[in-house]
Design a protein around this motif. Structure first.
Motif, PDB file in Angstrom:
ATOM      1  N   LEU A 120       0.779  -1.311   0.121  1.00 60.73           N
ATOM      2  CA  LEU A 120       0.017  -0.256   0.039  1.00 60.73           C
ATOM      3  C   LEU A 120       0.933   1.292   0.002  1.00 60.73           C
ATOM      4  O   LEU A 120       1.805   1.325   0.926  1.00 60.73           O
ATOM      5  CB  LEU A 120      -0.869  -0.085   1.238  1.00 60.73           C
ATOM      6  CG  LEU A 120      -1.785   1.316   1.533  1.00 60.73           C
ATOM      7  CD1 LEU A 120      -3.030   1.037   0.808  1.00 60.73           C
ATOM      8  CD2 LEU A 120      -2.016   1.282   2.829  1.00 60.73           C
ATOM      9  N   LEU A 121       0.538   2.195  -0.732  1.00 58.12           N
ATOM     10  CA  LEU A 121       1.150   3.589  -0.948  1.00 58.12           C
ATOM     11  C   LEU A 121      -0.106   4.417  -0.077  1.00 58.12           C
ATOM     12  O   LEU A 121      -0.935   4.618  -0.814  1.00 58.12           O
ATOM     13  CB  LEU A 121       1.589   3.964  -2.338  1.00 58.12           C
ATOM     14  CG  LEU A 121       2.141   5.201  -2.085  1.00 58.12           C
ATOM     15  CD1 LEU A 121       3.281   5.650  -1.265  1.00 58.12           C
ATOM     16  CD2 LEU A 121       2.068   5.717  -3.872  1.00 58.12           C
ATOM     17  N   ALA A 122       0.192   5.032   1.022  1.00 57.01           N
ATOM     18  CA  ALA A 122      -0.678   5.884   1.514  1.00 57.01           C
ATOM     19  C   ALA A 122       0.023   7.335   1.567  1.00 57.01           C
ATOM     20  O   ALA A 122       0.137   8.049   0.589  1.00 57.01           O
ATOM     21  CB  ALA A 122      -0.956   5.538   2.883  1.00 57.01           C
ATOM     22  N   THR A 123       0.484   7.776   2.677  1.00 61.87           N
ATOM     23  CA  THR A 123       1.218   9.016   2.927  1.00 61.87           C
ATOM     24  C   THR A 123       2.740   9.190   2.471  1.00 61.87           C
ATOM     25  O   THR A 123       3.187  10.099   2.123  1.00 61.87           O
ATOM     26  CB  THR A 123       1.155   9.442   4.218  1.00 61.87           C
ATOM     27  OG1 THR A 123       1.966   8.588   5.022  1.00 61.87           O
ATOM     28  CG2 THR A 123      -0.178   9.468   4.697  1.00 61.87           C
ATOM     29  N   GLY A 124       3.336   7.907   2.014  1.00 61.93           N
ATOM     30  CA  GLY A 124       4.697   7.760   1.524  1.00 61.93           C
ATOM     31  C   GLY A 124       5.626   7.705   2.684  1.00 61.93           C
ATOM     32  O   GLY A 124       6.981   7.652   2.289  1.00 61.93           O
ATOM     33  N   GLU A 152      -5.610  10.034  -2.779  1.00 59.36           N
ATOM     34  CA  GLU A 152      -5.963  11.178  -2.126  1.00 59.36           C
ATOM     35  C   GLU A 152      -4.984  11.638  -0.860  1.00 59.36           C
ATOM     36  O   GLU A 152      -4.687  12.622  -0.426  1.00 59.36           O
ATOM     37  CB  GLU A 152      -7.447  11.152  -1.367  1.00 59.36           C
ATOM     38  CG  GLU A 152      -7.600  10.100  -0.110  1.00 59.36           C
ATOM     39  CD  GLU A 152      -7.694   8.964  -0.619  1.00 59.36           C
ATOM     40  OE1 GLU A 152      -7.774   8.048   0.535  1.00 59.36           O
ATOM     41  OE2 GLU A 152      -7.712   8.379  -1.592  1.00 59.36           O
ATOM     42  N   LEU A 153      -4.165  10.703  -0.672  1.00 66.18           N
ATOM     43  CA  LEU A 153      -3.145  10.879   0.647  1.00 66.18           C
ATOM     44  C   LEU A 153      -1.841  11.319   0.142  1.00 66.18           C
ATOM     45  O   LEU A 153      -0.740  11.556   0.669  1.00 66.18           O
ATOM     46  CB  LEU A 153      -2.825   9.594   1.539  1.00 66.18           C
ATOM     47  CG  LEU A 153      -4.139   9.209   2.098  1.00 66.18           C
ATOM     48  CD1 LEU A 153      -3.929   8.026   3.133  1.00 66.18           C
ATOM     49  CD2 LEU A 153      -4.750  10.310   3.224  1.00 66.18           C
ATOM     50  N   ASP A 154      -1.661  11.613  -1.345  1.00 67.59           N
ATOM     51  CA  ASP A 154      -0.551  12.299  -2.063  1.00 67.59           C
ATOM     52  C   ASP A 154       0.654  11.568  -1.756  1.00 67.59           C
ATOM     53  O   ASP A 154       2.030  12.190  -1.552  1.00 67.59           O
ATOM     54  CB  ASP A 154      -0.558  13.403  -1.830  1.00 67.59           C
ATOM     55  CG  ASP A 154      -1.678  14.160  -2.400  1.00 67.59           C
ATOM     56  OD1 ASP A 154      -2.046  13.675  -3.673  1.00 67.59           O
ATOM     57  OD2 ASP A 154      -2.046  15.443  -2.141  1.00 67.59           O
ATOM     58  N   GLY A 155       0.917  10.028  -1.407  1.00 68.18           N
ATOM     59  CA  GLY A 155       2.322   9.598  -1.129  1.00 68.18           C
ATOM     60  C   GLY A 155       3.123   9.721  -2.332  1.00 68.18           C
ATOM     61  O   GLY A 155       4.447   9.779  -1.820  1.00 68.18           O
ATOM     62  N   LYS A 169      -6.080   1.722  -7.514  1.00 70.24           N
ATOM     63  CA  LYS A 169      -6.183   3.065  -6.929  1.00 70.24           C
ATOM     64  C   LYS A 169      -7.322   3.336  -6.239  1.00 70.24           C
ATOM     65  O   LYS A 169      -8.673   3.235  -6.673  1.00 70.24           O
ATOM     66  CB  LYS A 169      -5.831   4.159  -7.889  1.00 70.24           C
ATOM     67  CG  LYS A 169      -4.397   4.234  -8.536  1.00 70.24           C
ATOM     68  CD  LYS A 169      -4.239   5.084  -9.400  1.00 70.24           C
ATOM     69  CE  LYS A 169      -2.605   5.204  -9.908  1.00 70.24           C
ATOM     70  NZ  LYS A 169      -2.222   5.984 -10.951  1.00 70.24           N
ATOM     71  N   TYR A 170      -7.419   3.940  -5.153  1.00 74.78           N
ATOM     72  CA  TYR A 170      -8.691   4.499  -4.236  1.00 74.78           C
ATOM     73  C   TYR A 170      -8.351   5.971  -4.239  1.00 74.78           C
ATOM     74  O   TYR A 170      -7.517   6.350  -3.961  1.00 74.78           O
ATOM     75  CB  TYR A 170      -8.856   3.892  -2.767  1.00 74.78           C
ATOM     76  CG  TYR A 170      -9.154   2.395  -2.823  1.00 74.78           C
ATOM     77  CD1 TYR A 170     -10.373   1.759  -2.989  1.00 74.78           C
ATOM     78  CD2 TYR A 170      -8.080   1.414  -2.922  1.00 74.78           C
ATOM     79  CE1 TYR A 170     -10.735   0.639  -2.682  1.00 74.78           C
ATOM     80  CE2 TYR A 170      -8.454  -0.081  -2.915  1.00 74.78           C
ATOM     81  CZ  TYR A 170      -9.612  -0.204  -2.735  1.00 74.78           C
ATOM     82  OH  TYR A 170     -10.217  -1.679  -2.765  1.00 74.78           O
ATOM     83  N   GLU A 171      -9.484   6.729  -4.547  1.00 75.72           N
ATOM     84  CA  GLU A 171      -9.460   8.063  -4.434  1.00 75.72           C
ATOM     85  C   GLU A 171     -10.108   8.425  -3.282  1.00 75.72           C
ATOM     86  O   GLU A 171     -10.850   8.006  -2.614  1.00 75.72           O
ATOM     87  CB  GLU A 171     -10.362   8.831  -5.566  1.00 75.72           C
ATOM     88  CG  GLU A 171     -10.090   8.271  -7.215  1.00 75.72           C
ATOM     89  CD  GLU A 171      -8.735   8.688  -7.359  1.00 75.72           C
ATOM     90  OE1 GLU A 171      -8.292   9.707  -6.983  1.00 75.72           O
ATOM     91  OE2 GLU A 171      -8.006   8.154  -8.344  1.00 75.72           O
TER      92      GLU A 171
END
Length: 171
Positions: A120-124, A152-155, A169-171
């Protein structure tokens, strides 16, 4: 292939307002797990990859089978204190504190091309820390690969000039 059908979404976990993406349902289906790894392989097959690195724990279940499929080695990135040999470590920020990731000091040789894989890529935060570890050892990060990206978390912003490959991808 719509892998979202095989990812369970759990509302309000681990806290209210979070929509947790549970990949265990995908992993539990052998055919879909294989298709996910095969599709990731296709996304990155144009890259020159010497090693795949994956942060614990779910980076292991994505990175190791991908490394096997590509015929390259796998390097585990672990929490501090979990690796038995000499390590390098980097501290990073969590939502509610700090943590440290570590790699063996001889895991990557200078000039090796490394793909970093995770679920998972979230905040990075985790992936950018993993990039820093590989670079400290002289490795060249040729890309990152994920089963899921929470756009949406722009990682991606924490990965400038690094290719990011995601199945879902989840928006």
């Amino acid at each position: 292939m719509d892998f979202k059908e095989y990812i369970r979404v759990i509302p309000d976990f681990p806290q209210p307002g979070i929509s947790f993406k549970d990949i265990t349902t995908l992993l539990n289906d052998g055919a879909m797990y294989r298709k996910a790894v095969d599709e990731l392989k296709q996304l990155v097959s144009h890259l020159k990859i010497d090693l795949i690195a994956g942060p614990e724990a779910r980076g292991f279940v994505v990175g190791a089978p991908l490394a096997y499929a590509l015929g390259v080695g796998f390097v585990p990135i672990r929490k501090s204190g979990k690796l038995p040999y000499e390590t390098i470590e980097v501290e990073y920020d969590l939502e509610y504190g700090k943590d440290r990731l570590a790699m063996h000091s001889d895991a990557v040789k200078p000039g090796q091309n490394v793909l970093i894989a995770d679920d998972l890529l979230a905040t990075g935060g985790t992936i950018s820390t993993s990039v820093n570890l590989v670079r400290q050892l002289g490795g060249h990060v040729v890309g990152t690969a994920f089963l899921i990206e929470l756009s949406e978390l722009d990682g991606r912003k924490k990965l400038p000039e690094i290719d990011v490959f995601s199945l879902v991808k989840y928006e």
